[in-house]
Design a protein around this motif. Structure first.
Motif, PDB file in Angstrom:
ATOM      1  N   HIS A 141      19.717  -8.682 -45.842  1.00  0.00           N
ATOM      2  CA  HIS A 141      20.786  -7.748 -45.452  1.00  0.00           C
ATOM      3  C   HIS A 141      20.906  -7.629 -43.935  1.00  0.00           C
ATOM      4  O   HIS A 141      22.002  -7.508 -43.406  1.00  0.00           O
ATOM      5  CB  HIS A 141      20.514  -6.374 -46.077  1.00  0.00           C
ATOM      6  CG  HIS A 141      21.443  -5.304 -45.627  1.00  0.00           C
ATOM      7  ND1 HIS A 141      22.763  -5.244 -46.032  1.00  0.00           N
ATOM      8  CD2 HIS A 141      21.253  -4.266 -44.798  1.00  0.00           C
ATOM      9  CE1 HIS A 141      23.339  -4.203 -45.458  1.00  0.00           C
ATOM     10  NE2 HIS A 141      22.453  -3.591 -44.714  1.00  0.00           N
ATOM     11  N   ARG A 142      19.774  -7.693 -43.248  1.00  0.00           N
ATOM     12  CA  ARG A 142      19.747  -7.467 -41.801  1.00  0.00           C
ATOM     13  C   ARG A 142      19.826  -8.780 -41.037  1.00  0.00           C
ATOM     14  O   ARG A 142      18.904  -9.197 -40.351  1.00  0.00           O
ATOM     15  CB  ARG A 142      18.483  -6.696 -41.413  1.00  0.00           C
ATOM     16  CG  ARG A 142      18.476  -5.237 -41.868  1.00  0.00           C
ATOM     17  CD  ARG A 142      19.576  -4.416 -41.215  1.00  0.00           C
ATOM     18  NE  ARG A 142      19.582  -4.520 -39.778  1.00  0.00           N
ATOM     19  CZ  ARG A 142      18.900  -3.697 -38.966  1.00  0.00           C
ATOM     20  NH1 ARG A 142      18.201  -2.705 -39.468  1.00  0.00           N
ATOM     21  NH2 ARG A 142      18.943  -3.872 -37.661  1.00  0.00           N
ATOM     22  N   HIS A 143      20.987  -9.420 -41.137  1.00  0.00           N
ATOM     23  CA  HIS A 143      21.202 -10.679 -40.426  1.00  0.00           C
ATOM     24  C   HIS A 143      21.130 -10.494 -38.924  1.00  0.00           C
ATOM     25  O   HIS A 143      20.884 -11.444 -38.192  1.00  0.00           O
ATOM     26  CB  HIS A 143      22.561 -11.277 -40.793  1.00  0.00           C
ATOM     27  CG  HIS A 143      22.717 -11.540 -42.246  1.00  0.00           C
ATOM     28  ND1 HIS A 143      21.963 -12.480 -42.912  1.00  0.00           N
ATOM     29  CD2 HIS A 143      23.523 -10.983 -43.180  1.00  0.00           C
ATOM     30  CE1 HIS A 143      22.307 -12.495 -44.181  1.00  0.00           C
ATOM     31  NE2 HIS A 143      23.248 -11.601 -44.378  1.00  0.00           N
ATOM     32  N   ASP A 144      21.341  -9.255 -38.473  1.00  0.00           N
ATOM     33  CA  ASP A 144      21.281  -9.002 -37.031  1.00  0.00           C
ATOM     34  C   ASP A 144      19.867  -9.127 -36.481  1.00  0.00           C
ATOM     35  O   ASP A 144      19.690  -9.317 -35.283  1.00  0.00           O
ATOM     36  CB  ASP A 144      21.851  -7.619 -36.703  1.00  0.00           C
ATOM     37  CG  ASP A 144      21.110  -6.494 -37.411  1.00  0.00           C
ATOM     38  OD1 ASP A 144      20.856  -6.612 -38.631  1.00  0.00           O
ATOM     39  OD2 ASP A 144      20.789  -5.497 -36.750  1.00  0.00           O
ATOM     40  N   ALA A 145      18.881  -9.041 -37.339  1.00  0.00           N
ATOM     41  CA  ALA A 145      17.490  -9.240 -36.914  1.00  0.00           C
ATOM     42  C   ALA A 145      17.228 -10.738 -36.893  1.00  0.00           C
ATOM     43  O   ALA A 145      16.931 -11.351 -37.911  1.00  0.00           O
ATOM     44  CB  ALA A 145      16.532  -8.523 -37.860  1.00  0.00           C
ATOM     45  N   TYR A 153      24.614 -17.045 -39.070  1.00  0.00           N
ATOM     46  CA  TYR A 153      23.930 -15.893 -38.487  1.00  0.00           C
ATOM     47  C   TYR A 153      23.051 -16.173 -37.273  1.00  0.00           C
ATOM     48  O   TYR A 153      22.725 -15.244 -36.536  1.00  0.00           O
ATOM     49  CB  TYR A 153      23.062 -15.203 -39.550  1.00  0.00           C
ATOM     50  CG  TYR A 153      23.846 -14.782 -40.761  1.00  0.00           C
ATOM     51  CD1 TYR A 153      24.832 -13.805 -40.665  1.00  0.00           C
ATOM     52  CD2 TYR A 153      23.631 -15.367 -41.998  1.00  0.00           C
ATOM     53  CE1 TYR A 153      25.561 -13.412 -41.775  1.00  0.00           C
ATOM     54  CE2 TYR A 153      24.363 -14.989 -43.115  1.00  0.00           C
ATOM     55  CZ  TYR A 153      25.324 -14.008 -42.998  1.00  0.00           C
ATOM     56  OH  TYR A 153      26.050 -13.623 -44.089  1.00  0.00           O
ATOM     57  N   GLN A 154      22.614 -17.373 -37.067  1.00  0.00           N
ATOM     58  CA  GLN A 154      21.643 -17.618 -36.002  1.00  0.00           C
ATOM     59  C   GLN A 154      22.339 -17.804 -34.660  1.00  0.00           C
ATOM     60  O   GLN A 154      23.237 -18.620 -34.530  1.00  0.00           O
ATOM     61  CB  GLN A 154      20.793 -18.845 -36.323  1.00  0.00           C
ATOM     62  CG  GLN A 154      19.683 -19.069 -35.299  1.00  0.00           C
ATOM     63  CD  GLN A 154      18.699 -20.103 -35.783  1.00  0.00           C
ATOM     64  OE1 GLN A 154      18.133 -19.957 -36.855  1.00  0.00           O
ATOM     65  NE2 GLN A 154      18.510 -21.145 -35.005  1.00  0.00           N
ATOM     66  N   SER A 155      21.884 -17.052 -33.685  1.00  0.00           N
ATOM     67  CA  SER A 155      22.371 -17.180 -32.311  1.00  0.00           C
ATOM     68  C   SER A 155      21.419 -18.081 -31.535  1.00  0.00           C
ATOM     69  O   SER A 155      20.236 -18.164 -31.862  1.00  0.00           O
ATOM     70  CB  SER A 155      22.397 -15.806 -31.632  1.00  0.00           C
ATOM     71  OG  SER A 155      23.194 -14.906 -32.360  1.00  0.00           O
ATOM     72  N   PRO A 156      21.912 -18.732 -30.491  1.00  0.00           N
ATOM     73  CA  PRO A 156      21.002 -19.536 -29.663  1.00  0.00           C
ATOM     74  C   PRO A 156      19.925 -18.637 -29.031  1.00  0.00           C
ATOM     75  O   PRO A 156      20.205 -17.516 -28.614  1.00  0.00           O
ATOM     76  CB  PRO A 156      21.913 -20.126 -28.592  1.00  0.00           C
ATOM     77  CG  PRO A 156      23.296 -20.017 -29.148  1.00  0.00           C
ATOM     78  CD  PRO A 156      23.300 -18.814 -30.042  1.00  0.00           C
ATOM     79  N   ALA A 157      18.716 -19.155 -28.986  1.00  0.00           N
ATOM     80  CA  ALA A 157      17.604 -18.398 -28.389  1.00  0.00           C
ATOM     81  C   ALA A 157      17.683 -18.486 -26.872  1.00  0.00           C
ATOM     82  O   ALA A 157      17.993 -19.534 -26.311  1.00  0.00           O
ATOM     83  CB  ALA A 157      16.272 -18.961 -28.878  1.00  0.00           C
ATOM     84  N   THR A 158      17.381 -17.369 -26.227  1.00  0.00           N
ATOM     85  CA  THR A 158      17.330 -17.343 -24.769  1.00  0.00           C
ATOM     86  C   THR A 158      15.932 -17.742 -24.313  1.00  0.00           C
ATOM     87  O   THR A 158      14.973 -17.706 -25.100  1.00  0.00           O
ATOM     88  CB  THR A 158      17.653 -15.941 -24.229  1.00  0.00           C
ATOM     89  OG1 THR A 158      16.606 -15.038 -24.647  1.00  0.00           O
ATOM     90  CG2 THR A 158      19.009 -15.434 -24.738  1.00  0.00           C
TER      91      THR A 158
END
Length: 104
Positions: free
Chosen positions: A30-34, A82-87
């Motif tokens: 549910h918490r794709h933002d994590a 859902y996955q953002s590039p890692a900084t």
């Protein structure tokens, strides 16, 4: 499992532990933002670790099947949605956190 460890967790009923695990996995679905990278940086584990752990515990599927089970969809689909590039900062925090895992 070493049931003589003296850790009260080892006395936890398997059905209770399984229910809690399923609740954790559904919460993470549910918490794709994590983001996984953030989970790794903070706690030293992520959804992919959970997939590895179920395989270590005897899940018969391969890595892809285990990740699909945990993510609730194929890994590539989850990453695309859902996955953002890692900084660089997130990667450094993850590396530091993983080093703490080895210290245990």
């Amino acid at each position: 499992m070493d049931t003589n460890s003296g850790d009260p967790l080892d006395a936890l009923d398997d059905a209770v532990a399984a229910a809690a695990f399923r609740r954790l996995v559904r919460h993470l679905r549910h918490r794709h933002d994590a983001q996984n990278i953030e989970l790794m940086g903070l706690a030293g584990f992520c959804r992919n670790c959970l997939a590895d752990w179920i395989r270590d515990a005897g899940y018969p599927g391969d890595k892809g099947a285990a990740r699909e089970l945990i993510h609730g969809m194929p890994m590539e689909e989850w990453k695309a949605k859902y996955q953002s590039p890692a900084t660089d900062e997130q990667i450094a925090r993850m590396d530091a956190s993983i080093a703490k895992n080895r210290a245990d």
